[in-house]
Scaffold this motif. Sequence first.
Motif, PDB file in Angstrom:
ATOM      1  N   LEU A 134      54.867  23.656   1.978  1.00  0.00           N
ATOM      2  CA  LEU A 134      53.794  23.262   2.850  1.00  0.00           C
ATOM      3  C   LEU A 134      53.886  21.672   3.271  1.00  0.00           C
ATOM      4  CD1 LEU A 134      50.614  25.158   2.089  1.00  0.00           C
ATOM      5  CD2 LEU A 134      51.966  25.581   3.800  1.00  0.00           C
ATOM      6  N   VAL A 135      54.285  20.961   2.206  1.00  0.00           N
ATOM      7  CA  VAL A 135      54.349  19.608   2.123  1.00  0.00           C
ATOM      8  C   VAL A 135      55.888  19.204   2.691  1.00  0.00           C
ATOM      9  CG1 VAL A 135      54.430  17.606   0.882  1.00  0.00           C
ATOM     10  CG2 VAL A 135      52.695  19.355   0.597  1.00  0.00           C
ATOM     11  N   LEU A 136      56.812  19.747   2.175  1.00  0.00           N
ATOM     12  CA  LEU A 136      58.173  19.252   2.322  1.00  0.00           C
ATOM     13  C   LEU A 136      58.925  20.208   3.468  1.00  0.00           C
ATOM     14  CD1 LEU A 136      59.181  18.245  -1.295  1.00  0.00           C
ATOM     15  CD2 LEU A 136      58.395  17.089   0.513  1.00  0.00           C
ATOM     16  N   GLY A 137      58.608  21.481   3.800  1.00  0.00           N
ATOM     17  CA  GLY A 137      59.244  22.355   4.671  1.00  0.00           C
ATOM     18  C   GLY A 137      60.286  22.923   3.885  1.00  0.00           C
ATOM     19  N   SER A 138      61.307  23.446   4.780  1.00  0.00           N
ATOM     20  CA  SER A 138      62.590  24.027   4.137  1.00  0.00           C
ATOM     21  C   SER A 138      63.907  23.454   4.860  1.00  0.00           C
ATOM     22  CB  SER A 138      62.521  25.541   4.076  1.00  0.00           C
ATOM     23  OG  SER A 138      61.964  25.947   5.616  1.00  0.00           O
ATOM     24  N   ARG A 139      63.961  23.961   6.384  1.00  0.00           N
ATOM     25  CA  ARG A 139      65.220  23.517   6.802  1.00  0.00           C
ATOM     26  C   ARG A 139      64.809  22.584   7.822  1.00  0.00           C
ATOM     27  NH1 ARG A 139      69.968  24.984   4.036  1.00  0.00           N
ATOM     28  NH2 ARG A 139      69.240  27.064   3.020  1.00  0.00           N
ATOM     29  N   PHE A 140      65.915  21.857   8.205  1.00  0.00           N
ATOM     30  CA  PHE A 140      65.643  20.792   9.375  1.00  0.00           C
ATOM     31  C   PHE A 140      65.688  21.534  10.726  1.00  0.00           C
ATOM     32  CE2 PHE A 140      67.701  18.311  12.406  1.00  0.00           C
ATOM     33  CZ  PHE A 140      66.890  16.977  12.642  1.00  0.00           C
ATOM     34  N   ASN A 141      64.775  21.043  11.604  1.00  0.00           N
ATOM     35  CA  ASN A 141      64.719  21.764  12.783  1.00  0.00           C
ATOM     36  C   ASN A 141      64.329  20.453  13.868  1.00  0.00           C
ATOM     37  OD1 ASN A 141      64.576  23.038  15.213  1.00  0.00           O
ATOM     38  ND2 ASN A 141      62.956  24.727  14.436  1.00  0.00           N
ATOM     39  N   ALA A 142      65.337  20.268  14.711  1.00  0.00           N
ATOM     40  CA  ALA A 142      64.830  19.001  15.927  1.00  0.00           C
ATOM     41  C   ALA A 142      63.811  19.161  16.432  1.00  0.00           C
ATOM     42  CB  ALA A 142      66.250  18.804  16.846  1.00  0.00           C
ATOM     43  N   MET A 143      63.493  20.449  16.852  1.00  0.00           N
ATOM     44  CA  MET A 143      62.216  20.827  17.774  1.00  0.00           C
ATOM     45  C   MET A 143      61.027  20.364  17.111  1.00  0.00           C
ATOM     46  SD  MET A 143      63.113  21.474  20.768  1.00  0.00           S
ATOM     47  CE  MET A 143      61.390  22.120  21.340  1.00  0.00           C
ATOM     48  N   ASP A 144      61.157  20.541  15.465  1.00  0.00           N
ATOM     49  CA  ASP A 144      60.006  20.106  14.759  1.00  0.00           C
ATOM     50  C   ASP A 144      59.631  18.585  15.161  1.00  0.00           C
ATOM     51  OD1 ASP A 144      59.721  22.408  13.879  1.00  0.00           O
ATOM     52  OD2 ASP A 144      60.712  22.037  11.793  1.00  0.00           O
ATOM     53  N   LEU A 145      60.557  17.731  15.343  1.00  0.00           N
ATOM     54  CA  LEU A 145      60.122  16.411  15.901  1.00  0.00           C
ATOM     55  C   LEU A 145      59.436  16.380  17.041  1.00  0.00           C
ATOM     56  CD1 LEU A 145      63.724  15.070  15.158  1.00  0.00           C
ATOM     57  CD2 LEU A 145      61.882  15.029  13.483  1.00  0.00           C
ATOM     58  N   VAL A 146      59.622  17.316  17.987  1.00  0.00           N
ATOM     59  CA  VAL A 146      59.004  17.067  19.345  1.00  0.00           C
ATOM     60  C   VAL A 146      57.417  17.736  18.757  1.00  0.00           C
ATOM     61  CG1 VAL A 146      58.581  18.044  21.659  1.00  0.00           C
ATOM     62  CG2 VAL A 146      60.984  17.625  20.807  1.00  0.00           C
ATOM     63  N   ALA A 147      57.312  18.774  18.251  1.00  0.00           N
ATOM     64  CA  ALA A 147      55.932  19.200  17.688  1.00  0.00           C
ATOM     65  C   ALA A 147      55.096  17.949  16.859  1.00  0.00           C
ATOM     66  CB  ALA A 147      56.006  20.226  16.712  1.00  0.00           C
ATOM     67  N   TYR A 148      55.842  17.202  16.211  1.00  0.00           N
ATOM     68  CA  TYR A 148      55.237  16.172  15.517  1.00  0.00           C
ATOM     69  C   TYR A 148      54.623  15.071  16.395  1.00  0.00           C
ATOM     70  CZ  TYR A 148      57.439  17.863  11.019  1.00  0.00           C
ATOM     71  OH  TYR A 148      57.808  18.855  10.327  1.00  0.00           O
ATOM     72  N   ALA A 149      55.604  14.939  17.257  1.00  0.00           N
ATOM     73  CA  ALA A 149      54.983  13.694  18.397  1.00  0.00           C
ATOM     74  C   ALA A 149      53.957  14.207  19.367  1.00  0.00           C
ATOM     75  CB  ALA A 149      56.288  13.744  19.425  1.00  0.00           C
ATOM     76  N   VAL A 150      53.991  15.448  19.649  1.00  0.00           N
ATOM     77  CA  VAL A 150      52.753  16.189  20.250  1.00  0.00           C
ATOM     78  C   VAL A 150      51.629  16.214  19.330  1.00  0.00           C
ATOM     79  CG1 VAL A 150      51.653  18.306  21.165  1.00  0.00           C
ATOM     80  CG2 VAL A 150      54.112  17.757  21.704  1.00  0.00           C
ATOM     81  N   GLY A 151      51.574  16.480  18.079  1.00  0.00           N
ATOM     82  CA  GLY A 151      50.460  16.201  17.253  1.00  0.00           C
ATOM     83  C   GLY A 151      50.173  14.874  17.173  1.00  0.00           C
ATOM     84  N   VAL A 152      50.726  13.974  16.924  1.00  0.00           N
ATOM     85  CA  VAL A 152      50.333  12.506  16.796  1.00  0.00           C
ATOM     86  C   VAL A 152      49.643  12.154  18.031  1.00  0.00           C
ATOM     87  CG1 VAL A 152      51.179  10.196  16.638  1.00  0.00           C
ATOM     88  CG2 VAL A 152      51.879  11.935  15.176  1.00  0.00           C
ATOM     89  N   ALA A 153      50.405  12.568  19.422  1.00  0.00           N
ATOM     90  CA  ALA A 153      49.660  12.131  20.588  1.00  0.00           C
ATOM     91  C   ALA A 153      48.184  12.571  20.735  1.00  0.00           C
ATOM     92  CB  ALA A 153      50.433  12.660  21.717  1.00  0.00           C
ATOM     93  N   VAL A 154      48.065  13.875  20.027  1.00  0.00           N
ATOM     94  CA  VAL A 154      46.662  14.615  20.056  1.00  0.00           C
ATOM     95  C   VAL A 154      45.777  13.663  19.206  1.00  0.00           C
ATOM     96  CG1 VAL A 154      45.001  16.686  19.490  1.00  0.00           C
ATOM     97  CG2 VAL A 154      47.487  16.745  20.756  1.00  0.00           C
ATOM     98  N   GLY A 155      46.493  13.285  18.154  1.00  0.00           N
ATOM     99  CA  GLY A 155      45.593  12.416  17.185  1.00  0.00           C
ATOM    100  C   GLY A 155      44.995  11.092  17.922  1.00  0.00           C
ATOM    101  N   LEU A 156      45.914  10.592  18.648  1.00  0.00           N
ATOM    102  CA  LEU A 156      45.913   9.464  19.457  1.00  0.00           C
ATOM    103  C   LEU A 156      44.642   9.562  20.383  1.00  0.00           C
ATOM    104  CD1 LEU A 156      49.105   7.511  20.261  1.00  0.00           C
ATOM    105  CD2 LEU A 156      47.272   6.577  18.695  1.00  0.00           C
ATOM    106  N   GLY A 157      44.709  10.679  21.191  1.00  0.00           N
ATOM    107  CA  GLY A 157      43.363  10.916  22.122  1.00  0.00           C
ATOM    108  C   GLY A 157      42.235  11.070  21.348  1.00  0.00           C
ATOM    109  N   LEU A 158      42.163  11.917  20.123  1.00  0.00           N
ATOM    110  CA  LEU A 158      41.072  12.200  19.405  1.00  0.00           C
ATOM    111  C   LEU A 158      40.590  10.759  18.850  1.00  0.00           C
ATOM    112  CD1 LEU A 158      41.880  15.553  17.644  1.00  0.00           C
ATOM    113  CD2 LEU A 158      40.583  15.313  19.426  1.00  0.00           C
TER     114      LEU A 158
END
Length: 203
Positions: A159-183
């Motif tokens: 849950l903390v470290l994940g398992s395998r690198f996936n470039a699309m995860d970086l996009v998901a992180y950016a979306v999550g942080v953008a939602v955080g900025l809005g909130l």
Amino acid sequence: MSRTDCRSPGGDGNGAKHRTAAGRQYGVAGGYCAPPPLEKPSSTRFPAPCFSSLFMDHSLTSPTPRHRAVLVAGIALCIALGLASRRWPGVLFPEALGKYPGDALWALMVMFGWACLWPRMAPGRLALLALATSFAVEFSQRYQAPWINAIRSTTPGHLVLGSRFNAMDLVAYAVGVAVGLGLDGLYQAWLRRRTGSQAARPD
């Protein structure tokens, strides 16, 4: 030629015939006066920025401090929603999104966690710190040593470290942080309205 050594361009030495702007500037009766020597530039050294100054600079902090109780509740909600999205895919979020809503919620949880440590941190800095943390964890998954894979094989480690690198995860992180900025923007606006209404309330 010194400052007081004033002579006319014609060489008469009295400055009567050739009064110049330089002579008037330095208050001399006439002639040309050499400007004063330039002062040696100061060798004062500015202190190097320290790590704590990145977060304690009050000129770049949030105008109103965030409440840690609200942030802790947000962290708990992100964990619950993230686990539910993995356990029951397609229920909370569209099934086409796969596991990426959980990744976005993970980055949002990281943002709330940093805000708990520094409740007055500016939103922009908070977002950059959350993104840097999320990206660092994701890129660390390229390291596949046996000892760290053993940690990742556990439920908390996964849950903390994940398992395998996936470039699309970086996009998901950016979306999550953008939602955080809005909130955070909505929360700051609510705090300002609440503070203003309390200040305007008569005693």
